[in-house]
Write a protein that holds these residues in place. Sequence first.
Motif, PDB file in Angstrom:
ATOM      1  N   LEU A   4       4.653 190.524   4.244  1.00  0.00           N
ATOM      2  CA  LEU A   4       5.370 190.460   2.976  1.00  0.00           C
ATOM      3  C   LEU A   4       5.487 191.819   2.304  1.00  0.00           C
ATOM      4  O   LEU A   4       6.024 191.914   1.203  1.00  0.00           O
ATOM      5  CB  LEU A   4       4.666 189.472   2.038  1.00  0.00           C
ATOM      6  N   GLU A   5       4.999 192.881   2.945  1.00  0.00           N
ATOM      7  CA  GLU A   5       5.087 194.211   2.364  1.00  0.00           C
ATOM      8  C   GLU A   5       6.458 194.808   2.648  1.00  0.00           C
ATOM      9  O   GLU A   5       6.881 194.928   3.801  1.00  0.00           O
ATOM     10  CB  GLU A   5       3.993 195.113   2.933  1.00  0.00           C
ATOM     11  N   LEU A   6       7.149 195.192   1.599  1.00  0.00           N
ATOM     12  CA  LEU A   6       8.501 195.714   1.739  1.00  0.00           C
ATOM     13  C   LEU A   6       8.482 197.162   2.211  1.00  0.00           C
ATOM     14  O   LEU A   6       7.650 197.962   1.779  1.00  0.00           O
ATOM     15  CB  LEU A   6       9.241 195.630   0.399  1.00  0.00           C
ATOM     16  N   GLU A  10      13.928 198.679   2.530  1.00  0.00           N
ATOM     17  CA  GLU A  10      14.158 197.415   1.829  1.00  0.00           C
ATOM     18  C   GLU A  10      14.128 197.615   0.316  1.00  0.00           C
ATOM     19  O   GLU A  10      14.954 197.045  -0.410  1.00  0.00           O
ATOM     20  CB  GLU A  10      13.121 196.383   2.275  1.00  0.00           C
ATOM     21  N   ALA A 199      11.420 189.341  10.105  1.00  0.00           N
ATOM     22  CA  ALA A 199      10.472 189.516   9.000  1.00  0.00           C
ATOM     23  C   ALA A 199      11.150 190.208   7.822  1.00  0.00           C
ATOM     24  O   ALA A 199      10.977 189.820   6.664  1.00  0.00           O
ATOM     25  CB  ALA A 199       9.260 190.319   9.464  1.00  0.00           C
ATOM     26  N   GLY A 200      11.930 191.241   8.109  1.00  0.00           N
ATOM     27  CA  GLY A 200      12.637 191.939   7.042  1.00  0.00           C
ATOM     28  C   GLY A 200      13.656 191.048   6.363  1.00  0.00           C
ATOM     29  O   GLY A 200      13.799 191.075   5.135  1.00  0.00           O
ATOM     30  N   ARG A 203      11.770 188.684   4.059  1.00  0.00           N
ATOM     31  CA  ARG A 203      11.288 189.330   2.825  1.00  0.00           C
ATOM     32  C   ARG A 203      12.427 189.537   1.836  1.00  0.00           C
ATOM     33  O   ARG A 203      12.291 189.240   0.640  1.00  0.00           O
ATOM     34  CB  ARG A 203      10.631 190.675   3.173  1.00  0.00           C
ATOM     35  N   ILE A 206      13.572 186.293   0.215  1.00  0.00           N
ATOM     36  CA  ILE A 206      12.650 185.865  -0.837  1.00  0.00           C
ATOM     37  C   ILE A 206      12.898 186.658  -2.119  1.00  0.00           C
ATOM     38  O   ILE A 206      12.955 186.105  -3.227  1.00  0.00           O
ATOM     39  CB  ILE A 206      11.187 186.023  -0.384  1.00  0.00           C
ATOM     40  N   VAL A 207      13.063 187.971  -1.972  1.00  0.00           N
ATOM     41  CA  VAL A 207      13.309 188.824  -3.140  1.00  0.00           C
ATOM     42  C   VAL A 207      14.616 188.427  -3.827  1.00  0.00           C
ATOM     43  O   VAL A 207      14.691 188.318  -5.063  1.00  0.00           O
ATOM     44  CB  VAL A 207      13.340 190.305  -2.733  1.00  0.00           C
TER      45      VAL A 207
END
Length: 233
Positions: A4-6, A10, A199-200, A203, A206-207
């Motif tokens: 979950l780390e951008l 991103e 994964a990107g 994320r 979600i944002v």
Amino acid sequence: MLGLELSAEEWQAIGLSLRVAGVATLASLPPGILIALLLARGRFPGKVFLDALVHLPLVLPPVVTGYVLLVLFGRKGVLGAWFEANLGIVFSFRWTGAALACAVMGFPLMVRAIRLAIEAIDARLEAAAGTLGAAPIWALVTVTLPLALPGIIAGAVLCFAKALGEFGATITFVSNIPGETQTIPAAIYNATQVPGGEAGAFRLSIVAAMIALGALVASEWLARRSGSKARLG
């Protein structure tokens, strides 16, 4: 497990999306209010055509809208060449072009929300202001716009949300350039095209959902607050 780390890229896409959506919304608001007033209160030849023209981006394929913008506002387009020569503003393959595309796509939603709010206002209130000596522009500022404020807020949020999620017209007009025109939807599209990019994409999705939800909640709160003040006033 999806991290979950951008990444820096991103964050860059998120910042650009907020910038583009904010500029698109602010630039659309004055003409949006004016057009909504014309459609709600005006009686003139060609009103039906204006209404259809305003809502055209909603029914056209976004790629067609993007292509029309490219023809008109590209460096060799009539309007694009004029803006560059006289104002120094370049739209093609720049973030300014992304803001223009987002403004065009969100404009119909903004106008419709504001128009419905104005049509719901009792015209006799505006007439009463006129009988008390208020000039039409003063009646507009002191009566119509305050009463229509919830609709104006709703329209602005709808335009912002549409701008935040706009993809087709934007990528057709200004391409997908990281750091310049790559907004959240374009970055998500890129992520889905490369191995391991899920994964990107997750994320950023979600944002995007969190920003849109926050905007809608803030809009509802502001609309209720402004509506309460208008009633008390």
